[in-house]
Design an enzyme around this catalytic site. Structure first.
Site, PDB file in Angstrom:
ATOM      1  N   HIS A 119       9.802  -6.595  -1.626  1.00  0.00           N
ATOM      2  CA  HIS A 119       9.913  -7.705  -1.177  1.00  0.00           C
ATOM      3  C   HIS A 119       9.945  -9.120  -1.883  1.00  0.00           C
ATOM      4  O   HIS A 119       9.622 -10.135  -1.574  1.00  0.00           O
ATOM      5  CB  HIS A 119       8.901  -7.983   0.133  1.00  0.00           C
ATOM      6  CG  HIS A 119       9.128  -7.116   1.443  1.00  0.00           C
ATOM      7  ND1 HIS A 119       8.393  -6.887   2.261  1.00  0.00           N
ATOM      8  CD2 HIS A 119      10.387  -6.218   1.618  1.00  0.00           C
ATOM      9  CE1 HIS A 119       9.068  -6.028   3.262  1.00  0.00           C
ATOM     10  NE2 HIS A 119      10.308  -5.546   2.680  1.00  0.00           N
ATOM     11  N   CYS A 130      22.961 -20.516  -6.228  1.00  0.00           N
ATOM     12  CA  CYS A 130      23.867 -19.647  -7.372  1.00  0.00           C
ATOM     13  C   CYS A 130      22.680 -18.432  -7.483  1.00  0.00           C
ATOM     14  O   CYS A 130      23.120 -17.500  -8.230  1.00  0.00           O
ATOM     15  CB  CYS A 130      23.698 -20.530  -8.479  1.00  0.00           C
ATOM     16  SG  CYS A 130      22.524 -20.776  -9.766  1.00  0.00           S
ATOM     17  N   ASN A 221      -5.192   3.196   7.090  1.00  0.00           N
ATOM     18  CA  ASN A 221      -5.028   1.926   8.021  1.00  0.00           C
ATOM     19  C   ASN A 221      -6.079   1.770   8.993  1.00  0.00           C
ATOM     20  O   ASN A 221      -7.000   2.634   9.293  1.00  0.00           O
ATOM     21  CB  ASN A 221      -3.620   1.979   9.109  1.00  0.00           C
ATOM     22  CG  ASN A 221      -3.304   0.732   9.326  1.00  0.00           C
ATOM     23  OD1 ASN A 221      -4.128  -0.058   9.949  1.00  0.00           O
ATOM     24  ND2 ASN A 221      -2.090   0.634   9.021  1.00  0.00           N
ATOM     25  N   LEU A 222      -6.660   0.640   9.457  1.00  0.00           N
ATOM     26  CA  LEU A 222      -7.615   0.380  10.150  1.00  0.00           C
ATOM     27  C   LEU A 222      -7.321   1.052  11.556  1.00  0.00           C
ATOM     28  O   LEU A 222      -8.475   1.044  12.396  1.00  0.00           O
ATOM     29  CB  LEU A 222      -7.858  -1.363  10.459  1.00  0.00           C
ATOM     30  CG  LEU A 222      -8.632  -1.808   9.239  1.00  0.00           C
ATOM     31  CD1 LEU A 222      -8.766  -3.660   9.623  1.00  0.00           C
ATOM     32  CD2 LEU A 222     -10.005  -1.317   8.982  1.00  0.00           C
ATOM     33  N   GLU A 223      -6.135   0.891  11.898  1.00  0.00           N
ATOM     34  CA  GLU A 223      -5.548   1.402  13.332  1.00  0.00           C
ATOM     35  C   GLU A 223      -5.058   2.629  13.083  1.00  0.00           C
ATOM     36  O   GLU A 223      -4.241   3.006  11.832  1.00  0.00           O
ATOM     37  CB  GLU A 223      -4.967   0.283  13.988  1.00  0.00           C
ATOM     38  CG  GLU A 223      -5.437  -0.917  14.263  1.00  0.00           C
ATOM     39  CD  GLU A 223      -4.708  -2.256  14.543  1.00  0.00           C
ATOM     40  OE1 GLU A 223      -3.727  -1.905  14.840  1.00  0.00           O
ATOM     41  OE2 GLU A 223      -5.563  -3.101  14.712  1.00  0.00           O
TER      42      GLU A 223
HETATM   43  N1  APR Z   1      -7.435  -1.740   5.463  1.00  0.00           N
HETATM   44  C1  APR Z   1      -6.342  -0.892   5.834  1.00  0.00           C
HETATM   45  N2  APR Z   1      -5.418  -1.269   6.596  1.00  0.00           N
HETATM   46  C2  APR Z   1      -5.715  -2.562   7.086  1.00  0.00           C
HETATM   47  C3  APR Z   1      -6.839  -3.561   6.743  1.00  0.00           C
HETATM   48  C4  APR Z   1      -7.496  -3.170   5.846  1.00  0.00           C
HETATM   49  N3  APR Z   1      -8.892  -3.678   5.146  1.00  0.00           N
HETATM   50  N4  APR Z   1      -6.487  -4.690   7.314  1.00  0.00           N
HETATM   51  C5  APR Z   1      -5.530  -4.750   7.807  1.00  0.00           C
HETATM   52  N5  APR Z   1      -4.922  -3.268   7.862  1.00  0.00           N
HETATM   53  C6  APR Z   1      -3.661  -3.062   8.376  1.00  0.00           C
HETATM   54  C7  APR Z   1      -3.351  -3.336   9.760  1.00  0.00           C
HETATM   55  O1  APR Z   1      -3.996  -2.488  10.762  1.00  0.00           O
HETATM   56  C8  APR Z   1      -1.776  -3.503   9.983  1.00  0.00           C
HETATM   57  O2  APR Z   1      -1.397  -2.245  10.570  1.00  0.00           O
HETATM   58  O3  APR Z   1      -2.790  -3.429   7.838  1.00  0.00           O
HETATM   59  C9  APR Z   1      -1.448  -3.634   8.441  1.00  0.00           C
HETATM   60  C10 APR Z   1      -0.981  -5.070   8.077  1.00  0.00           C
HETATM   61  O4  APR Z   1       0.395  -5.209   8.823  1.00  0.00           O
HETATM   62  P1  APR Z   1       1.427  -6.395   8.581  1.00  0.00           P
HETATM   63  O5  APR Z   1       0.505  -7.553   8.734  1.00  0.00           O
HETATM   64  O6  APR Z   1       2.379  -6.306   9.482  1.00  0.00           O
HETATM   65  O7  APR Z   1       1.821  -6.321   7.303  1.00  0.00           O
HETATM   66  P2  APR Z   1       2.891  -5.471   6.574  1.00  0.00           P
HETATM   67  O8  APR Z   1       3.097  -4.087   7.108  1.00  0.00           O
HETATM   68  O9  APR Z   1       2.765  -5.339   5.169  1.00  0.00           O
HETATM   69  O10 APR Z   1       4.211  -6.199   6.807  1.00  0.00           O
HETATM   70  C11 APR Z   1       5.443  -6.104   6.587  1.00  0.00           C
HETATM   71  O11 APR Z   1       6.462  -7.908   7.225  1.00  0.00           O
HETATM   72  O12 APR Z   1       6.337 -10.073   7.571  1.00  0.00           O
HETATM   73  C12 APR Z   1       6.982  -9.058   6.695  1.00  0.00           C
HETATM   74  O13 APR Z   1       7.891  -9.251   4.692  1.00  0.00           O
HETATM   75  C13 APR Z   1       6.597  -9.291   5.373  1.00  0.00           C
HETATM   76  O14 APR Z   1       6.119  -7.589   3.737  1.00  0.00           O
HETATM   77  C14 APR Z   1       5.741  -7.930   5.023  1.00  0.00           C
HETATM   78  C15 APR Z   1       6.332  -7.016   6.234  1.00  0.00           C
END
Ligand code: APR
Length: 261
Positions: A119, A130, A221-223
């Site tokens: 990204h 350009c 992931n946290l979730e």
């Molecule tokens: N450890 C593990 N997971 C975590 C933590 C942590 N400490 N904190 C948050 N998370 C998880 C959340 O549960 C969520 O699933 O990280 C994820 C973050 O998700 P997003 O905010 O959607 O980020 P991302 O997946 O990188 O977004 C993708 O979306 O907005 C666009 O271009 C932008 O690159 C980005 C893309």
């Protein structure tokens, strides 16, 4: 067998690992994720509205100010144990690549050697018209106050405005980066997806691409994330705790402790 033991077994059997990271990996460094609510002056803005070419055309000073502020936030942040742990897998003998959706440079600052930014990067600028890369002077990178409107500098070549070198909503991913990412995913034995909500395509399709190519996938992931196959493992918890625990569970704890991972 616990999920951690299963993950450690898969890790021990693997040679080439790809870490696929999202905003969650940088959350413990104090950088808000995309789906977190913004605070302070930015709270009245929806990042999804600031991160488009239309927004830049409508209000370039607002969008440029937003990215300078984020760049400032990132330069004040430090890699956390999750970023720092990834090069330890390298040290322990695995072949490691990182594919990140993040536009910060925390993987590089943590010592990861092979990082693909699908990204783009907050550290880059390019011409809105350009598309040539733009150089920014230290003065043009001056600290932006939160919410400040800052007129973007101009392109040396065509005098159009410079824009951040990141991928906005509805834009294509940089071809070279995407090609490199796909190659690494197809060649890996194990993909470890860390801190991503997996909703923004095409990057969100990377874990499935790895599974289709015969690799195993571990989600950190946290979730809970929705698992689709027998080759997927979920390690629930914060990346800064889970990744070091995984490294230890795979028996790689004997490596020298030169990072605080
Ligand atoms: N450890 C593990 N997971 C975590 C933590 C942590 N400490 N904190 C948050 N998370 C998880 C959340 O549960 C969520 O699933 O990280 C994820 C973050 O998700 P997003 O905010 O959607 O980020 P991302 O997946 O990188 O977004 C993708 O979306 O907005 C666009 O271009 C932008 O690159 C980005 C893309």
């Amino acid at each position: 067998m616990s999920q951690m033991q299963r993950a450690a077994d898969v890790l021990r059997r693997s040679k080439k690992i790809v870490f696929f990271s999202g905003a969650g990996i940088s959350a413990e460094s104090g950088i808000p994720t995309f789906r977190d609510k913004l605070t302070g002056l930015w709270a009245k803005h929806d990042p999804q509205r600031l991160e488009t070419a239309d927004a830049f055309e409508e209000n370039p000073a607002l969008v440029w100010g937003w990215y300078l502020w984020r760049r400032h936030q990132v330069s004040g942040a430090k890699p956390n144990p999750a970023h720092l742990c990834i090069p330890r897998f390298q040290d322990a003998g695995w072949e490691v690549s990182v594919i990140t959706q993040n536009i910060d440079d925390l993987h590089e600052r943590a010592g990861s050697l092979d990082v693909v930014h699908v990204h783009g990067s907050l550290m880059d600028a390019k011409c809105f018209a350009c598309h040539r890369p733009g150089e920014l002077t230290p003065d043009q990178l001056r600290v932006a106050e939160e919410g400040q409107l800052i007129e973007p500098p101009r392109c040396d070549h065509c005098n159009a405005r410079l824009r951040p070198g990141v991928v906005w909503f509805r834009e294509k991913l940089p071809e070279d980066a995407w090609r490199s990412a796909v190659r690494r995913v197809r060649e890996c034995d194990l993909l470890i997806s860390v801190g991503t909500s997996g909703v923004v395509m095409p990057a969100a399709g990377i874990p499935e691409m790895a599974l289709a190519a015969g690799a195993a996938v571990i989600h950190v992931n946290l979730e809970e994330v929705g698992l689709v196959g027998a080759d997927e493992i979920m390690l629930k918890g914060s990346a800064g705790v889970v990744l070091p625990a995984l490294l230890r569970a795979a028996g790689a704890e004997a490596i020298p402790d030169h990072h605080s991972c």
